[in-house]
Design an enzyme around this catalytic site. Sequence first.
Site, mmCIF file in Angstrom:
data_model
loop_
_atom_site.group_PDB
_atom_site.id
_atom_site.type_symbol
_atom_site.label_atom_id
_atom_site.label_comp_id
_atom_site.label_asym_id
_atom_site.label_seq_id
_atom_site.Cartn_x
_atom_site.Cartn_y
_atom_site.Cartn_z
ATOM 1 N N HIS A 37 0.825 -1.393 0.115
ATOM 2 C CA HIS A 37 0.077 0.030 -0.042
ATOM 3 C C HIS A 37 0.845 1.463 0.038
ATOM 4 C CE1 HIS A 37 -3.701 -2.072 0.481
ATOM 5 N NE2 HIS A 37 -3.145 -2.834 1.712
ATOM 6 N N HIS A 138 -2.681 -2.858 8.247
ATOM 7 C CA HIS A 138 -3.806 -3.436 7.303
ATOM 8 C C HIS A 138 -4.285 -2.010 7.030
ATOM 9 C CE1 HIS A 138 -7.460 -5.205 5.700
ATOM 10 N NE2 HIS A 138 -8.073 -4.390 6.462
#
Length: 147
Positions: A37, A138
Amino acid sequence: MVMGLGVLLLVFVLGLGLTPPTLAQDNSRYTHFLTQHYDAKPQGRDHRYCESIMRRRGLTSPCKDINTFIHGNKRSIKAICENKNGNPHRENLRISKSSFQVTTCKLHGGSPWPPCQYRATAGFRNVVVACENGLPVHLDQSIFRRP
């Protein structure tokens, strides 16, 4: 005296043996988060960018349906896990106080196997992350900033 030092040394060595796996596990989850990410300075933010970075990051076997990349610096992203740049959000999540430049890559086409074709959506969004031991592990979602 010597026996006391031996016991102390044994306790110290056992303590060292128990600590690193925990730290290594935290770092591996954070490293995985960054791989999936984080892209500090993207070269373009269109479908070619998405197809290239998704392939380079190993997210194309099979083709991942959707993935968001956060652009900027790691310190600001890590700060979401603290009060500096994050607030509690729902259960065990944190939402960024500031918005980040992000690119979301969404699979376009029917096949889940390479070559993967992606469409890019670029914008500024607040991000929601799960944190462990002060590190993001996450990416839950990104939320478009309201004008």
